[in-house]
Write a protein that holds these residues in place. Structure first.
Motif, PDB file in Angstrom:
ATOM      1  N   ALA A 173       2.454  13.564  -4.227  1.00  0.00           N
ATOM      2  CA  ALA A 173       2.757  12.317  -3.594  1.00  0.00           C
ATOM      3  C   ALA A 173       4.158  11.607  -4.269  1.00  0.00           C
ATOM      4  O   ALA A 173       4.114  10.500  -4.550  1.00  0.00           O
ATOM      5  N   GLY A 174       5.111  12.510  -4.375  1.00  0.00           N
ATOM      6  CA  GLY A 174       6.450  12.003  -4.785  1.00  0.00           C
ATOM      7  C   GLY A 174       6.631  11.882  -6.451  1.00  0.00           C
ATOM      8  O   GLY A 174       7.551  11.627  -6.839  1.00  0.00           O
ATOM      9  N   ASP A 233      13.164   4.792   0.635  1.00  0.00           N
ATOM     10  CA  ASP A 233      12.142   4.644  -0.405  1.00  0.00           C
ATOM     11  C   ASP A 233      12.935   4.381  -1.724  1.00  0.00           C
ATOM     12  O   ASP A 233      13.885   4.999  -1.903  1.00  0.00           O
ATOM     13  N   GLY A 247       5.162   6.447  -6.688  1.00  0.00           N
ATOM     14  CA  GLY A 247       4.915   6.721  -5.439  1.00  0.00           C
ATOM     15  C   GLY A 247       5.872   6.004  -4.678  1.00  0.00           C
ATOM     16  O   GLY A 247       6.009   6.340  -3.320  1.00  0.00           O
ATOM     17  N   TYR A 296       6.894  14.320   7.561  1.00  0.00           N
ATOM     18  CA  TYR A 296       7.425  12.998   7.013  1.00  0.00           C
ATOM     19  C   TYR A 296       8.237  13.672   5.871  1.00  0.00           C
ATOM     20  O   TYR A 296       7.905  14.054   4.930  1.00  0.00           O
ATOM     21  N   ASN A 312       5.866  15.987   3.877  1.00  0.00           N
ATOM     22  CA  ASN A 312       4.734  15.465   3.596  1.00  0.00           C
ATOM     23  C   ASN A 312       3.915  15.541   5.119  1.00  0.00           C
ATOM     24  O   ASN A 312       4.611  15.550   6.234  1.00  0.00           O
ATOM     25  N   ARG A 314       1.753  13.216   6.369  1.00  0.00           N
ATOM     26  CA  ARG A 314       0.839  12.211   6.476  1.00  0.00           C
ATOM     27  C   ARG A 314       2.095  10.801   6.526  1.00  0.00           C
ATOM     28  O   ARG A 314       3.301  11.249   6.304  1.00  0.00           O
ATOM     29  N   GLY A 316       4.324   7.902   5.229  1.00  0.00           N
ATOM     30  CA  GLY A 316       4.647   7.542   3.808  1.00  0.00           C
ATOM     31  C   GLY A 316       4.171   6.360   3.476  1.00  0.00           C
ATOM     32  O   GLY A 316       4.040   5.363   4.263  1.00  0.00           O
ATOM     33  N   ASP A 317       4.074   6.197   1.978  1.00  0.00           N
ATOM     34  CA  ASP A 317       3.715   4.859   1.434  1.00  0.00           C
ATOM     35  C   ASP A 317       4.803   4.613   0.306  1.00  0.00           C
ATOM     36  O   ASP A 317       4.825   5.303  -0.496  1.00  0.00           O
ATOM     37  N   PRO A 318       5.706   3.440   0.587  1.00  0.00           N
ATOM     38  CA  PRO A 318       5.623   2.531   1.572  1.00  0.00           C
ATOM     39  C   PRO A 318       6.145   2.523   2.818  1.00  0.00           C
ATOM     40  O   PRO A 318       6.110   1.683   3.581  1.00  0.00           O
ATOM     41  N   GLU A 319       6.705   3.640   3.392  1.00  0.00           N
ATOM     42  CA  GLU A 319       7.458   3.824   4.419  1.00  0.00           C
ATOM     43  C   GLU A 319       6.944   3.249   5.695  1.00  0.00           C
ATOM     44  O   GLU A 319       7.540   2.947   6.690  1.00  0.00           O
TER      45      GLU A 319
HETATM   46  N1  GLY Z   1       6.918   7.326  -0.731  1.00  0.00           N
HETATM   47  C1  GLY Z   1       6.363   8.549  -1.189  1.00  0.00           C
HETATM   48  C2  GLY Z   1       5.287   9.047  -0.534  1.00  0.00           C
HETATM   49  O1  GLY Z   1       4.640   8.456   0.247  1.00  0.00           O
HETATM   50  O2  GLY Z   1       4.945  10.241  -0.820  1.00  0.00           O
END
Ligand code: GLY
Length: 474
Positions: A173-174, A233, A247, A296, A312, A314, A316-319
């Protein structure tokens, strides 16, 4: 009195963090459907608990437990969507679709290419080698002893002049990635970081590429890929891109689909490259197993065009939080179109958004690096979201509050170990959106939470623009 009848829809959401809160928020804002949300969560996320019809905590995302929850509510659930990578990679969709009649939005285990960075690089090498930097895979199966692999690693470092990125094969996860000049400053540090990952499986050492990053997310209905607007990000923990990778401490989106340092050619190239990969995986016709967000991709724009840092499977968090609040279409309808292989377009309002995260004192090593900045009396106290939520009520179109790694205990909110809560600011341009985001951040009290001050700052963006201009001149 006019009574408007709305069709009921039951939706299963597998949730980890603010990403799922933003997705659920988009569902419950539907004007066409009466939504009923069934949440499987990492913890008692206050937003999800309040919004869900049924809420269950399954912290380890055990697939059998998730299935049991889905079966219990099967009669009421029309479809499901999964945010976090762990259950996607483990095959949550395969299991639920086999055992129930609920269709799930996320790739199947086979197409969750996030599960292996080595397999990703090999796939790109086959269909779009131009997105790969120079890379080498070090697999424990190929080396008899640490001494042997050390010799090989040092020879590769010499060839790349030590300018490398070290990446574990497994999804992190980054996090888990070490980069020369950022986190690693001597060949010995590189090797130490390498070994800490090599103990768990294959590791890639690749050329460090210079450029500016953008996140490229897509929706997929199995037939088509619909590219979503670009976001940026902020991975490093501290201001000015210092400190360890996290993350993601925040992100921004411009009013247009591209970012200020990009041009339309960059975007076209990204779409072309990801479509090459999509076509390879899809084969002829349609492949519903790819449904969801199969790509992603973290792109880096270089003097030699866009390269992919990682992909990825799934949101993105926060994207994704930059995008859900400005979705013009009804998200339930978008999901039905994805499920039916009928997704042709997804419309967003032409607005800018900025996400800023507040995180606990130990996140990213902050309390160790800046002990003087931590209000000791506030550590582990409840986090008060009342004022921030009031802002949402007053100015719903310009601000959103999404709790992440936060737990509801006896009516109060407490921060857990990861990113606690984010504020999405929405505006006509990035600076207006940033102001709203920071206003919301300022309204959150308690827990000794902290945040980066330079997410989407004018100076930071201008630096990216200058950097990209310089690279393009080469
Ligand atoms: N922003 C990094 C992630 O969702 O893996």
């Amino acid at each position: 009195m006019v009574v408007i009848w709305m069709e009921r829809v039951g939706i299963l959401v597998v949730s980890y963090g603010s990403r799922a809160a933003a997705i659920i928020d988009a569902f419950v804002r539907s004007e066409e459907y009466a939504t009923e949300i069934y949440v499987v969560d990492k913890q008692k996320n206050p937003f999800n608990v309040k919004t869900a019809k049924r809420h269950a905590v399954i912290s380890d995302f055990n697939l059998k437990e998730i299935l049991r929850f889905a079966k219990r509510h099967e009669e009421r659930i029309d479809f499901g969507i999964v945010g976090p990578e762990k259950p996607i990679i483990a095959g949550v969709r395969d299991l639920i679709e086999k055992e129930t009649r609920i269709r799930i939005i996320c790739p199947t285990k086979r197409y969750a290419i996030e599960g292996s960075k080595v397999a990703q690089r090999q796939l790109f090498q086959k269909v779009a080698p131009e997105v790969n930097p120079k890379f080498k895979v070090f697999d424990p199966k190929d080396y008899g002893s640490v001494g042997q692999v050390k010799k090989s690693v040092y020879a590769w470092l010499k060839e790349l002049n030590n300018k490398v990125a070290v990446k574990p094969d497994r999804a992190t996860a980054g996090k888990g990635v070490g980069v020369w000049g950022d986190h690693l400053n001597t060949p010995e540090e590189v090797f130490e970081h390498f070994l800490s990952n090599y103990e768990h499986g294959p590791v890639i050492i690749e050329e460090k590429v210079q450029g500016e990053e953008s996140s490229f997310q897509t929706f997929c209905d199995g037939k088509r890929l619909i590219p979503l607007p670009e976001t940026r990000d902020y991975k490093r923990a501290f201001d000015n891109d210092k400190g360890p990778n996290t993350g993601g401490m925040g992100s921004y989106k411009d009013a247009a689909d591209i970012l200020p340092f990009m041009n339309s050619r960059d975007r076209e190239k990204e779409i072309e490259l990801i479509n090459k990969v999509f076509r390879e995986l899809k084969g002829k016709g349609s492949n519903p197993e790819l449904r969801g967000i199969p790509f992603y991709a973290a792109f880096i724009h270089t003097d030699k065009g866009p390269k992919i840092l990682e992909n990825n499977s799934r949101p993105g968090d926060p994207e994704i939080m930059n995008l859900m609040p400005i979705l013009k279409d009804d998200f339930v309808e978008v999901c039905y179109n994805m499920l039916d292989g009928n997704l042709r377009k997804v419309n967003f309002r032409k607005e800018a958004t900025v996400v800023t995260y507040k995180v606990p004192p130990n996140y990213g090593g902050y309390a160790t690096v800046f002990p003087e900045r931590v209000d000791k009396a506030e550590v582990d106290t409840a986090v008060d979201l009342t004022r921030a939520q009031k802002l949402v009520k007053e100015r719903g179109d310009s601000i959103r509050v999404y709790p992440g790694s936060m737990e509801l205990r006896a009516g109060e909110n407490y921060a857990l170990g990861s990113r606690t809560v984010c504020i999405v600011g929405i505006g006509e341009d990035i600076q207006e959106a940033r102001e709203s985001s920071l206003e919301g951040i300022g309204a959150i009290k308690g827990g000794a939470l902290w945040h980066r001050n330079d997410i989407a700052a004018k100076e930071h963006i201008e630096k990216s623009v200058r950097h990209m201009k310089k690279l393009r001149r080469r």
